[in-house]
Design an enzyme around this catalytic site. Structure first.
Site, PDB file in Angstrom:
ATOM      1  N   ASN A   7       0.769  -1.482   0.027  1.00 49.68           N
ATOM      2  CA  ASN A   7       0.120   0.143  -0.163  1.00 49.68           C
ATOM      3  C   ASN A   7       1.470   1.306   0.448  1.00 49.68           C
ATOM      4  O   ASN A   7       1.587   1.249   1.250  1.00 49.68           O
ATOM      5  CB  ASN A   7      -0.666  -0.162   0.979  1.00 49.68           C
ATOM      6  N   ARG A  95      -3.182  -2.473  -3.374  1.00 51.23           N
ATOM      7  CA  ARG A  95      -3.891  -1.642  -3.454  1.00 51.23           C
ATOM      8  C   ARG A  95      -3.975   0.025  -4.569  1.00 51.23           C
ATOM      9  O   ARG A  95      -2.883   0.354  -3.782  1.00 51.23           O
ATOM     10  CB  ARG A  95      -3.457  -0.792  -2.044  1.00 51.23           C
ATOM     11  N   HIS A 184     -13.217   2.118   0.125  1.00 46.79           N
ATOM     12  CA  HIS A 184     -13.379   1.106   1.314  1.00 46.79           C
ATOM     13  C   HIS A 184     -14.451  -0.076   0.560  1.00 46.79           C
ATOM     14  O   HIS A 184     -14.336  -1.045   1.102  1.00 46.79           O
ATOM     15  CB  HIS A 184     -14.230   1.304   2.303  1.00 46.79           C
ATOM     16  N   HIS A 212     -18.978   0.314   7.798  1.00 48.63           N
ATOM     17  CA  HIS A 212     -17.146   0.595   7.713  1.00 48.63           C
ATOM     18  C   HIS A 212     -16.668   1.698   8.613  1.00 48.63           C
ATOM     19  O   HIS A 212     -17.295   3.388   7.939  1.00 48.63           O
ATOM     20  CB  HIS A 212     -16.485   1.002   6.772  1.00 48.63           C
ATOM     21  N   LEU A 213     -16.628   1.690   9.890  1.00 43.81           N
ATOM     22  CA  LEU A 213     -16.548   3.172  10.771  1.00 43.81           C
ATOM     23  C   LEU A 213     -15.156   2.994  11.495  1.00 43.81           C
ATOM     24  O   LEU A 213     -14.469   2.443  12.513  1.00 43.81           O
ATOM     25  CB  LEU A 213     -17.497   2.958  11.546  1.00 43.81           C
ATOM     26  N   ARG A 245     -12.950  14.427   8.338  1.00 44.88           N
ATOM     27  CA  ARG A 245     -14.109  14.487   6.721  1.00 44.88           C
ATOM     28  C   ARG A 245     -16.029  14.867   7.073  1.00 44.88           C
ATOM     29  O   ARG A 245     -16.291  14.507   8.491  1.00 44.88           O
ATOM     30  CB  ARG A 245     -14.306  13.965   6.206  1.00 44.88           C
ATOM     31  N   MET A 287     -12.916   8.731  18.170  1.00 44.75           N
ATOM     32  CA  MET A 287     -13.637   8.146  19.601  1.00 44.75           C
ATOM     33  C   MET A 287     -13.727   7.958  20.440  1.00 44.75           C
ATOM     34  O   MET A 287     -14.452   8.675  21.588  1.00 44.75           O
ATOM     35  CB  MET A 287     -13.848   7.000  18.679  1.00 44.75           C
ATOM     36  N   ARG A 288     -12.751   7.361  21.237  1.00 40.64           N
ATOM     37  CA  ARG A 288     -12.037   7.413  22.712  1.00 40.64           C
ATOM     38  C   ARG A 288     -12.211   8.395  22.909  1.00 40.64           C
ATOM     39  O   ARG A 288     -12.339   8.514  24.135  1.00 40.64           O
ATOM     40  CB  ARG A 288     -10.766   6.464  22.575  1.00 40.64           C
ATOM     41  N   ILE A 335     -13.890   1.794  15.067  1.00 42.72           N
ATOM     42  CA  ILE A 335     -15.245   2.268  15.787  1.00 42.72           C
ATOM     43  C   ILE A 335     -16.077   1.494  15.537  1.00 42.72           C
ATOM     44  O   ILE A 335     -16.477   0.230  16.388  1.00 42.72           O
ATOM     45  CB  ILE A 335     -15.284   3.258  15.229  1.00 42.72           C
ATOM     46  N   GLY A 336     -16.470   0.931  14.147  1.00 39.35           N
ATOM     47  CA  GLY A 336     -17.428  -0.600  14.150  1.00 39.35           C
ATOM     48  C   GLY A 336     -17.570  -1.666  14.854  1.00 39.35           C
ATOM     49  O   GLY A 336     -17.963  -1.839  15.416  1.00 39.35           O
ATOM     50  N   GLU A 388      -8.336  -6.471   5.159  1.00 37.88           N
ATOM     51  CA  GLU A 388      -7.809  -5.649   3.716  1.00 37.88           C
ATOM     52  C   GLU A 388      -6.512  -6.172   2.665  1.00 37.88           C
ATOM     53  O   GLU A 388      -6.785  -6.824   1.998  1.00 37.88           O
ATOM     54  CB  GLU A 388      -7.689  -3.780   3.742  1.00 37.88           C
TER      55      GLU A 388
HETATM   56  P1  ADP Z   1      -8.347   4.022   9.467  1.00 33.64           P
HETATM   57  O1  ADP Z   1     -10.097   5.106   9.063  1.00 33.64           O
HETATM   58  O2  ADP Z   1      -7.579   4.890   8.463  1.00 33.64           O
HETATM   59  O3  ADP Z   1      -8.259   2.452   8.904  1.00 33.64           O
HETATM   60  P2  ADP Z   1      -9.199   2.622  11.969  1.00 33.64           P
HETATM   61  O4  ADP Z   1     -10.396   1.053  10.906  1.00 33.64           O
HETATM   62  O5  ADP Z   1      -8.023   2.093  11.921  1.00 33.64           O
HETATM   63  O6  ADP Z   1      -9.143   3.882  10.776  1.00 33.64           O
HETATM   64  O7  ADP Z   1      -9.997   3.171  12.722  1.00 33.64           O
HETATM   65  C1  ADP Z   1      -9.770   4.432  13.590  1.00 33.64           C
HETATM   66  C2  ADP Z   1      -9.945   5.112  14.480  1.00 33.64           C
HETATM   67  O8  ADP Z   1     -11.325   4.124  15.063  1.00 33.64           O
HETATM   68  C3  ADP Z   1      -9.384   5.814  15.290  1.00 33.64           C
HETATM   69  O9  ADP Z   1      -9.227   7.007  15.152  1.00 33.64           O
HETATM   70  C4  ADP Z   1     -10.619   6.023  16.839  1.00 33.64           C
HETATM   71  O10 ADP Z   1     -11.403   6.833  16.824  1.00 33.64           O
HETATM   72  C5  ADP Z   1     -11.425   4.309  16.181  1.00 33.64           C
HETATM   73  N1  ADP Z   1     -10.921   3.010  17.723  1.00 33.64           N
HETATM   74  C6  ADP Z   1     -10.137   2.441  17.261  1.00 33.64           C
HETATM   75  N2  ADP Z   1      -9.990   1.920  18.507  1.00 33.64           N
HETATM   76  C7  ADP Z   1     -11.756   2.240  19.304  1.00 33.64           C
HETATM   77  C8  ADP Z   1     -11.965   1.871  20.864  1.00 33.64           C
HETATM   78  N3  ADP Z   1     -11.485   0.957  21.855  1.00 33.64           N
HETATM   79  N4  ADP Z   1     -12.992   2.316  20.677  1.00 33.64           N
HETATM   80  C9  ADP Z   1     -13.429   3.504  19.899  1.00 33.64           C
HETATM   81  N5  ADP Z   1     -13.217   3.676  19.208  1.00 33.64           N
HETATM   82  C10 ADP Z   1     -12.194   2.775  19.278  1.00 33.64           C
END
Ligand code: ADP
Length: 411
Positions: A7, A95, A184, A212-213, A245, A287-288, A335-336, A388
């Site tokens: 990537n 990628r 995505h 996908h979050l 964004r 989000m944390r 997040i998801g 991925e």
């Molecule tokens: P990317 O889109 O860069 O691939 P990721 O899928 O790795 O990102 O997601 C990153 C985001 O996930 C972080 O910015 C954070 O907001 C969230 N995240 C990661 N771990 C946790 C957790 N334990 N609880 C809540 N949110 C989390």
């Protein structure tokens, strides 16, 4: 077979070597700050095994060629290496962010494919040139090894015109290819396939909404295994509220800001991409941190959470309407996969649509796929970790094997 996944970004190269028998990671590395005085390569060797180790070097890494040579050396390192020579690598998967309308599926790279990715540079001016750097260097350094381009946009090429054409003058689509492409795709396709398998259904008979979050966020309506709508648009800015964004906004805001705040288009574009979303509302994009701040009474942090989860719910409702019958919702990405509060708020009040979350199950921590719905829920709810690199590796091998099969069949 071993698959190397690359990537390549503008100043970094992420790479992962996978052993596809048993599908495990042999090495996972990052070359960063390419072109700067203090570049760095780091690589986790044999992650998760008792022989896990890390290789790290800080040095000037002049360009992508140099970075990729170093990655090759790390993989073949005499003491810590996971292969004896580059020739042990069976396939290389790249990628690529934007395949435009030219690519509906992963494609074996040759000069024509490189030229087609080049033609898509105007659609992804930051990403495609960096992806191409990785491809060019890898073709030089690994001659004779099949290389495959896997596009973020390809899965969404099945979206019908009614969902991908914007209500703008049609000639903008004809002359400048202005339309929804979606991104995505590798992740949505991967979790859709995993979800169907977990439900014991054929993907071609499964309707689901893939959510996908991560830092970037998108939702996809998948009908009989094919993407029929998705929230990201011509660029990765439309749709859901993301880390930095904005997602959907009134397009007239541009002109309003130009007139009233004296901002120019470049500033507005940067603001929408880098200073909006969760960060725009409360100053935090992880989000944390937002949960921590909200817990301490930060009202804007609570508001950011409300705005994001409200938008998620609105899109779930929209895609329920698009699909009619929905077998499952799938949550994935940072997040998801990890945030029970966001999941709960995103589906709260949707019981009348047959979506019933088991609140206790939702609170558990998951490393593996897990179901979160109640026994009565008409729509299943799943958490499925996205992967991925594994998806790119599987797709790369499959396209190479198909090509071999066709070649053998012709002989
Ligand atoms: P990317 O889109 O860069 O691939 P990721 O899928 O790795 O990102 O997601 C990153 C985001 O996930 C972080 O910015 C954070 O907001 C969230 N995240 C990661 N771990 C946790 C957790 N334990 N609880 C809540 N949110 C989390």
């Amino acid at each position: 077979m071993k698959a190397l996944i690359i990537n390549s970004g503008s100043s970094s190269i992420k790479f992962q070597l996978l052993e596809m028998e048993g599908e495990h990671v042999l090495a996972s590395g990052l070359v960063e700050r390419i072109g700067e005085e203090a570049g760095k390569i780091s690589c986790l060797m044999r992650p998760g095994s008792s022989a896990q180790s890390t290789i790290e070097k800080v040095t000037k890494i002049t360009d992508h060629q140099h970075g990729m040579v170093m990655a090759g050396e790390v993989l073949c390192d005499e003491q810590e290496g996971v292969v004896r020579s580059r020739q042990e690598i069976g396939v290389i998967g790249h990628r690529v962010v934007h395949g435009g309308e030219a690519f509906h599926q992963p494609t074996i790279i040759d000069d024509t494919v490189v030229a087609a990715i080049e033609r898509n540079i105007p659609l992804a001016p930051l990403h495609n040139p960096a992806n191409l750097d990785g491809i060019r260097v890898a073709r030089q350094l690994f001659p004779g090894i099949a290389q495959v381009a896997v596009f973020d946009t390809a899965f969404h090429q099945t979206i019908p015109k009614r969902a991908h054409i914007y209500a703008l003058p049609y000639e903008l689509y004809e002359r400048h290819r202005v339309r929804r492409y979606g991104f995505h795709g590798t992740s949505h396709k991967f979790v859709a396939g995993e979800c169907a398998a977990l439900m014991g259904k054929r993907l071609s008979e499964t309707n689901l909404i893939s959510i996908h979050l991560g830092n970037g966020c998108s939702m996809s309506a998948v009908e009989q295994g094919r993407s029929v709508d998705t929230s990201l648009g011509m660029t990765p800015l439309e749709g859901l509220v993301m880390g930095t964004r904005s997602g959907d906004v009134d397009p007239a805001i541009h002109l309003f800001l130009q007139r009233t705040a004296g901002m120019d288009l470049v500033q507005i574009d940067a603001m929408l991409n880098k200073d909006s979303g969760l960060k725009g509302i409360c100053g935090l994009n992880d989000m944390r941190d937002i949960h921590d701040a909200a817990g301490k009474g930060d009202e804007l942090a609570s508001l950011a959470l409300e705005v994001q989860t409200y938008r998620n719910k609105k899109y779930i409702g929209a895609y329920m309407a698009v699909l009619g019958r929905v077998d499952a919702l799938v949550f994935t990405a940072g997040i998801g996969e990890n945030d029970p509060i966001v999941r709960e708020k995103s589906v709260a009040g949707l019981e009348h649509l047959g979506i019933e979350l088991d609140v206790e199950k939702n609170l558990q921590r998951f490393k593996q796929p897990a179901s979160l719905h109640t026994a009565e829920s008409r729509v299943q709810i799943w958490v499925i970790p996205t992967n991925e690199e594994l998806a790119i590796a599987r797709e790369s091998i499959s396209v190479v094997e198909d090509a071999k099969y066709l070649k053998d069949a012709r002989q």
